[in-house]
Design a protein around this motif. Structure first.
Motif, mmCIF file in Angstrom:
data_model
loop_
_atom_site.group_PDB
_atom_site.id
_atom_site.type_symbol
_atom_site.label_atom_id
_atom_site.label_comp_id
_atom_site.label_asym_id
_atom_site.label_seq_id
_atom_site.Cartn_x
_atom_site.Cartn_y
_atom_site.Cartn_z
ATOM 1 N N ASP A 1 26.969 -48.234 -110.426
ATOM 2 C CA ASP A 1 25.668 -47.804 -110.949
ATOM 3 C C ASP A 1 25.583 -48.219 -112.401
ATOM 4 O O ASP A 1 26.391 -47.802 -113.232
ATOM 5 N N PHE A 2 24.625 -49.077 -112.668
ATOM 6 C CA PHE A 2 24.434 -49.515 -114.043
ATOM 7 C C PHE A 2 23.349 -48.661 -114.687
ATOM 8 O O PHE A 2 22.230 -48.587 -114.194
ATOM 9 N N VAL A 3 23.710 -48.008 -115.761
ATOM 10 C CA VAL A 3 22.743 -47.155 -116.458
ATOM 11 C C VAL A 3 22.113 -47.962 -117.586
ATOM 12 O O VAL A 3 22.794 -48.420 -118.503
ATOM 13 N N TYR A 4 20.846 -48.148 -117.462
ATOM 14 C CA TYR A 4 20.126 -48.996 -118.408
ATOM 15 C C TYR A 4 19.406 -48.120 -119.414
ATOM 16 O O TYR A 4 18.651 -47.227 -119.041
ATOM 17 N N LEU A 5 19.707 -48.356 -120.664
ATOM 18 C CA LEU A 5 19.048 -47.572 -121.712
ATOM 19 C C LEU A 5 18.477 -48.525 -122.742
ATOM 20 O O LEU A 5 19.199 -49.338 -123.314
ATOM 21 N N LEU B 1 21.160 -38.120 -115.186
ATOM 22 C CA LEU B 1 22.484 -38.714 -115.046
ATOM 23 C C LEU B 1 23.328 -37.913 -114.064
ATOM 24 O O LEU B 1 24.025 -38.473 -113.216
#
Lengths: 570, 113
Positions: free
Chosen positions: A96-100, A116
């Motif tokens: 899971d890539f968390v894009y911020l 999250l």
């Protein structure tokens, strides 16, 4: 089981060496912090933890990436042989890539990291994950406003992870004055591992240290580690003890006379042998003999050449009648040739370990040992060699090391001061004199055997190395043509001496003959005199008795009285 | 800031704060369960929309606990998160939306804070 003795449950990482250092792995169901500078291998270590978990321990894992997209990650670790796509398809791994993107985000009041939590919870539940990686969670501080809230939320997140019972790895960038930029170590206090990547003398080495491991013993040293095509290997070698098995088997040095000097049978198997000497004294030739003899016995030999290429070693040994190429072709001899400056000491050690593990040799040759000096300082080299020697001994591998003594230094001085580690130490010296340099060999020490105390001359011939006696006489110790000349001179002297003795014996004989002739003459003379004397005495006696008779006759005729005194009445 | 003459005047609703006229707003509010913060956020956004975007917005409230798989697809990290999908650019407005000014900035209904 005694509850006091009961160990904290641990989750094996499957990373070579790390489980030994942590005596079993990371604390099960608790978060572990891995921190270090950029590029020190945090992400890889975390990823290997998940991949090994999925492939070896049947523990699915969730990788939550804050810095790399899933595609990037998949590509990056493909070089280590990790196939994330396949693992994801098998439900063993969730990425899971968390894009911020801060520019997209507007803070309008109180918030939490509920999103999250939901994501992570969903990922964990969907594959039944036992392992979780958050890489690098501190990115949140750059992407989201209000650090106060974030800190509180992280605290909640780690507690939540514990409640979930997953074994988690949190990675963090090294901060100034503290382990991580945002002080994550305050929240993740069960286990903290620091990775480091620092160059010394232009050579960089990766190192790992377990800073903290609550409720468990762990190795406290800095352990070097290596990232290669098999993933990460950590070397916990300083934990090796001195309790290895000891063999009484002997292995031949390949040179009969040298074996004879070593109490008739050669080295002990599993010991370490050092050959030291100045340049050109034949250290490598001895190594070549030893290697060839081992191969001829059907043993495997791993030859670490740090100054010559394998082909060069083979050619040079061929010139003295040792055919190493044959053994290479039969896979009994393997060369590992690399420049010492190619890598840091630890990397060398690690690669050597890996090569040894893979090839499983009976004998390891390191030629020469002290070329490592150029790659590190003396203390480090010594530490490394201790570990190497220990490792070899533990595996009952006979180690054969050569060491170049630099000109001017004491002959029994080794650069790395490793003499105490060595069981058998052969000293090769160059004896200079009479316009030539000759080689001599002696055994400085050999633990556990009554070795010869003699210096032998050491000849390198077309048929290999020959060891022969030196001339040791009143003229000192002589080698080479000086020895030959001295021997010839002695033979000449011998002849002269023998002739001298013969001459003296003849003289004596002659004297004896003369003397005996004289004695005989004297005897004859004496006999003649004796006969004369006897005759005289006889005549005198006869005359006296004649006189006495005459006196008696006269008295008788004069009718004398009875004889008064001298004469009896006859 | 009042608007000047727009170059191509669209069919005007003369709201002085609207910089971009009468475009439909597509908004999604992601909350995590029925918490006071969620309730606040829902109430706040409804008020704001009614005040500023009456008749030209579509608001969807999604409880992530009910549809957790959406959190991944929509890249939700914080909660509550209001996503302004249209008009572009996409914006994420996080928090309980209690600071109306900032919500308006986030919705591009008012120029920067």
């Amino acid at each position: 089981m005694d509850p006091l003795r009961q160990q904290l449950p641990k989750t094996p990482t499957g990373i070579d060496g790390l489980d030994e250092i942590t005596s079993g792995g990371l604390p099960t169901g608790r978060p572990t912090l891995i921190c270090g500078d950029a590029g020190c291998g945090k992400t890889l270590m975390a990823m290997e933890f998940l991949v090994r978990g999925a492939t070896r321990f049947n523990e699915p894992g969730v990788f939550m990436a804050f810095e790399e997209t899933s595609e990037e990650l998949t590509q990056n670790v493909a070089s280590l042989g990790f196939d994330l796509k396949a693992l994801s398809a098998q439900g063993q791994l969730a990425l899971d890539f968390v894009y911020l993107e801060p520019s997209e985000i507007e803070e309008t009041g109180e918030f939490d990291l509920g999103g999250l939590f939901v994501r992570l919870g969903y990922a964990i539940d969907s594959i039944g994950a036992k392992r979780v990686v958050l890489d690098t969670i501190e990115t949140l501080f750059a992407g989201l406003p209000n650090p106060m809230i974030l800190r509180a939320e992280l605290r909640r997140l780690f507690r939540w992870l514990k409640d979930k019972g997953v074994t988690a790895i949190i990675t963090g960038e090294r901060g100034e004055g503290q382990l991580t930029r945002q002080g994550l170590e305050e929240y993740v206090s069960d286990c903290v591992i620091v990775l480091d990547h620092r160059p010394v003398n232009l050579i960089s080495t990766r190192r790992l240290r377990v800073v903290k491991y609550r409720g468990s013993t762990h190795g406290t040293n800095e352990y070097p580690f290596l990232i290669d095509e098999d993933g990460i290997s950590v070397l916990p070698i300083t934990s090796l003890g001195l309790d290895h098995h000891v063999s009484t088997e002997r292995v031949s040095s390949g040179i009969p006379r040298l074996d004879a000097m070593l109490a008739g049978a050669g080295f002990y198997r599993g010991t370490s042998v050092l050959v030291s000497g100045t340049a050109g004294t034949g250290k490598s030739s001895l190594a070549g003999h030893f290697a060839a003899a081992a191969c001829a016995r059907g043993e495997r030999v791993l030859y670490f050449a740090f100054e010559e290429s394998p082909n060069q070693v083979v050619r040079n040994m061929g010139s003295i009648g040792i055919d190493l190429g044959r053994w290479v072709a039969q896979c009994l001899l393997q060369f590992q040739a690399v420049r010492p400056t190619f890598a840091g000491l630890e990397l060398h050690l690690t690669t050597m370990h890996k090569a040894i593990d893979r090839f499983k040799p009976h004998i390891v040759v390191v030629d020469p040992l002290n070329s490592f000096i150029s790659a590190g300082n003396e203390t480090e080299v010594k530490a490394m060699l201790i570990r190497l020697v220990d490792y070899l001994k533990m595996n009952e591998i006979t180690g054969f090391f050569t060491s170049l003594t630099t000109g001017g230094s004491a002959l029994d001085h080794t650069d790395a001061a490793i003499s105490s580690l060595i069981d058998t130490w052969l000293l090769l010296i160059a004896v200079e004199g009479g316009g030539e340099r000759n080689r001599a060999l002696s055994i400085l020490k050999s633990r556990g055997m009554a070795h010869s105390n003699q210096t032998r001359e050491f000849l390198i011939t077309d048929q290999g190395v020959e060891v022969c006696d030196v001339y040791a006489g009143p003229g000192g110790v002589l080698t080479g043509s000086a020895r030959l000349a001295q021997e010839a001179r002695e033979r000449a002297d011998d002849v002269v001496r023998r002739q001298d003795i013969e001459r003296q014996q003849r003289e004596l004989e002659r004297k004896r003959a003369t003397l005996e002739a004289q004695i005989a003459a004297l005897r004859l003379d004496f006999a003649a005199q004796e006969a004369d004397a006897l005759a005289l005495i006889e005549r005198e006696q006869a005359r006296e008795s004649q006189l006495a008779q005459e006196r008696m006759d006269m008295a008788w005729s004069r009718k004398a009285d009875v004889a008064s005194d001298t004469e009896g009445p006859q | 800031m009042p608007t000047e003459n727009p170059p191509t005047p669209p069919p005007a609703t003369a709201d002085p704060t609207v910089s971009q006229p009468a475009q439909p707003y597509v908004l999604r509010l992601y909350v995590t369960g029925v918490t006071p913060r969620s309730t606040h956020a829902i109430a706040n956004i409804k008020t704001i929309c009614e005040e500023h975007l009456q008749g030209r917005y579509r608001l969807e409230v999604i409880d992530l606990y009910q549809q957790p798989q959406l959190a991944h697809g929509e890249q939700i990290v914080a909660a509550p998160t209001l996503i302004k999908e249209l008009p572009l650019p996409l914006r994420r407005i996080i928090g309980d939306l209690s600071s109306t000014e900032r919500v308006l900035v986030g919705l591009d209904l008012r120029k920067g804070g």
